[in-house]
Design a protein around this motif. Sequence first.
Motif, PDB file in Angstrom:
ATOM      1  N   VAL A 255     -17.312   3.351   3.380  1.00 26.13           N
ATOM      2  CA  VAL A 255     -18.590   2.761   3.798  1.00 26.13           C
ATOM      3  C   VAL A 255     -19.643   2.958   2.711  1.00 26.13           C
ATOM      4  N   ILE A 256     -19.734   4.176   2.156  1.00 26.81           N
ATOM      5  CA  ILE A 256     -20.703   4.450   1.081  1.00 26.81           C
ATOM      6  C   ILE A 256     -20.422   3.569  -0.130  1.00 26.81           C
ATOM      7  N   GLN A 257     -19.151   3.454  -0.493  1.00 30.67           N
ATOM      8  CA  GLN A 257     -18.789   2.633  -1.650  1.00 30.67           C
ATOM      9  C   GLN A 257     -19.209   1.170  -1.445  1.00 30.67           C
ATOM     10  N   TRP A 258     -18.986   0.665  -0.246  1.00 33.27           N
ATOM     11  CA  TRP A 258     -19.345  -0.734   0.025  1.00 33.27           C
ATOM     12  C   TRP A 258     -20.858  -0.932  -0.013  1.00 33.27           C
ATOM     13  N   LEU A 259     -21.619   0.014   0.546  1.00 27.21           N
ATOM     14  CA  LEU A 259     -23.076  -0.102   0.561  1.00 27.21           C
ATOM     15  C   LEU A 259     -23.651  -0.091  -0.853  1.00 27.21           C
ATOM     16  N   ILE A 260     -23.073   0.751  -1.718  1.00 28.54           N
ATOM     17  CA  ILE A 260     -23.620   0.886  -3.078  1.00 28.54           C
ATOM     18  C   ILE A 260     -23.188  -0.271  -3.965  1.00 28.54           C
ATOM     19  N   THR A 261     -21.906  -0.578  -3.974  1.00 27.03           N
ATOM     20  CA  THR A 261     -21.420  -1.624  -4.877  1.00 27.03           C
ATOM     21  C   THR A 261     -21.933  -3.008  -4.512  1.00 27.03           C
ATOM     22  N   ASN A 262     -22.280  -3.207  -3.261  1.00 30.49           N
ATOM     23  CA  ASN A 262     -22.832  -4.495  -2.839  1.00 30.49           C
ATOM     24  C   ASN A 262     -24.367  -4.487  -2.797  1.00 30.49           C
ATOM     25  N   GLN A 263     -24.956  -3.406  -3.317  1.00 33.29           N
ATOM     26  CA  GLN A 263     -26.412  -3.289  -3.423  1.00 33.29           C
ATOM     27  C   GLN A 263     -27.118  -3.467  -2.070  1.00 33.29           C
ATOM     28  N   VAL A 264     -26.449  -2.987  -0.994  1.00 31.08           N
ATOM     29  CA  VAL A 264     -27.109  -2.985   0.316  1.00 31.08           C
ATOM     30  C   VAL A 264     -28.218  -1.945   0.317  1.00 31.08           C
ATOM     31  N   ILE A 265     -27.978  -0.843  -0.376  1.00 29.34           N
ATOM     32  CA  ILE A 265     -29.010   0.176  -0.560  1.00 29.34           C
ATOM     33  C   ILE A 265     -29.339   0.254  -2.047  1.00 29.34           C
ATOM     34  N   GLN A 266     -30.562   0.585  -2.353  1.00 30.42           N
ATOM     35  CA  GLN A 266     -31.034   0.538  -3.737  1.00 30.42           C
ATOM     36  C   GLN A 266     -30.628   1.797  -4.496  1.00 30.42           C
ATOM     37  N   THR A 267     -29.935   1.606  -5.610  1.00 32.97           N
ATOM     38  CA  THR A 267     -29.528   2.712  -6.482  1.00 32.97           C
ATOM     39  C   THR A 267     -29.638   2.270  -7.941  1.00 32.97           C
ATOM     40  N   TRP A 268     -29.589   3.264  -8.813  1.00 35.58           N
ATOM     41  CA  TRP A 268     -29.568   3.009 -10.247  1.00 35.58           C
ATOM     42  C   TRP A 268     -28.214   3.442 -10.792  1.00 35.58           C
ATOM     43  N   CYS A 269     -27.562   2.492 -11.458  1.00 37.35           N
ATOM     44  CA  CYS A 269     -26.232   2.771 -12.002  1.00 37.35           C
ATOM     45  C   CYS A 269     -26.373   3.355 -13.406  1.00 37.35           C
ATOM     46  N   ILE A 270     -25.735   4.471 -13.644  1.00 36.88           N
ATOM     47  CA  ILE A 270     -25.755   5.145 -14.945  1.00 36.88           C
ATOM     48  C   ILE A 270     -24.380   4.984 -15.571  1.00 36.88           C
ATOM     49  N   TYR A 271     -24.311   4.252 -16.667  1.00 32.65           N
ATOM     50  CA  TYR A 271     -23.054   4.045 -17.372  1.00 32.65           C
ATOM     51  C   TYR A 271     -22.788   5.230 -18.300  1.00 32.65           C
ATOM     52  N   PRO A 272     -21.551   5.541 -18.519  1.00 38.80           N
ATOM     53  CA  PRO A 272     -21.229   6.681 -19.427  1.00 38.80           C
ATOM     54  C   PRO A 272     -21.590   6.330 -20.860  1.00 38.80           C
ATOM     55  N   LYS A 273     -22.118   7.297 -21.534  1.00 38.27           N
ATOM     56  CA  LYS A 273     -22.483   7.103 -22.935  1.00 38.27           C
ATOM     57  C   LYS A 273     -21.267   7.251 -23.846  1.00 38.27           C
ATOM     58  N   LYS A 274     -21.237   6.402 -24.866  1.00 37.97           N
ATOM     59  CA  LYS A 274     -20.133   6.481 -25.806  1.00 37.97           C
ATOM     60  C   LYS A 274     -20.385   7.575 -26.819  1.00 37.97           C
ATOM     61  N   ASP A 275     -19.387   8.439 -26.954  1.00 36.52           N
ATOM     62  CA  ASP A 275     -19.528   9.543 -27.915  1.00 36.52           C
ATOM     63  C   ASP A 275     -19.497   8.997 -29.343  1.00 36.52           C
ATOM     64  N   LEU A 276     -20.429   9.467 -30.135  1.00 35.83           N
ATOM     65  CA  LEU A 276     -20.509   9.032 -31.531  1.00 35.83           C
ATOM     66  C   LEU A 276     -19.572   9.876 -32.389  1.00 35.83           C
TER      67      LEU A 276
END
Length: 302
Positions: free
Chosen positions: A281-302
């Motif tokens: 249920v949490i996954q569906w709410l977040i991935t479908n933007q039913v609830i507002q969140t900020w997605c943080i992508y992993p940083k690429k190591d230099l």
Amino acid sequence: MLFEIYKLPIFLKYRAPVFSATTFIYILINTLTIISPLIIIFRTRGLWKEISTQYEQPDVHFKHGVLLLLDTNNGPLVWSTFPNYNAMLDSLLRIPVVKTNENDVNYDGTKDELSVEVVIPLEPEELVYSVSLLLTFDVQLHHICEVALEGLAHFQYSSGLPGSAISFLGDLSLHQRMPLPSAGHFNLFDVPVLPYSSVQPEDWKVATILQKYWKRDVTSQLSNLYSTWQGGIDSNFTIIAKLHYAKQNLSFYTTYWEMLKFAWIQYLALFVISYISFQRVIQWLITNQVIQTWCIYPKKDL
């Protein structure tokens, strides 16, 4: 042509302000994940296991206590293994020949059955119409709790036609109105069933003995009973009895650790289902933007 030699998952992080509707929904769903198994268990009345059962054969020994009553056309004939009671019987006393034998059929150290044969001599033209027989036993349990009690087996039969013999088969089993303790010693009912020392005739009546015995919370009784009445007239009346000391399910109060183990298994089984379901249920709410969140992508190591 390329083929896969290794793979590594990429985890995305979703964040939200502490004081926001998204955080509130997240806390609510996780709370439901923990509480919902408890609600289901309590609604089905199965969290705490208060009583457990144990399949056990009681350790039974015949105490050779016998009270015998025959009803004839000339009045009752009575005999017992207690001299003080026999002294009160006067002309009603009729001394029989008694043979008993206890067998350990499977050689496990515990007696399995009892055979009793009672032969009562009769006067000419004495006709037997009814028989009542009481036998006393020492009954013990050892596996979960040390239990000791004095048990009673009562058999009664009457017929409109006179008889010369009767035989009966039955199981001697325990009857409980209450569970037994889960540990320690329990000898509350290890007291005489028959009034061995009483000189009052009223105390020796079968109805009085059974009424007092019936009030006990743990008793022995005959079950699975089969009897055969042999009609006719003879110089003796013969009673042949064979009793089996039956294995049975006995109830005990559960220990603290047994109760906790049973509750934990139930909760864990339901929690796994609850956790997987609410995480979906949490996954569906977040991935479908039913609830507002900020997605943080992993940083690429230099």
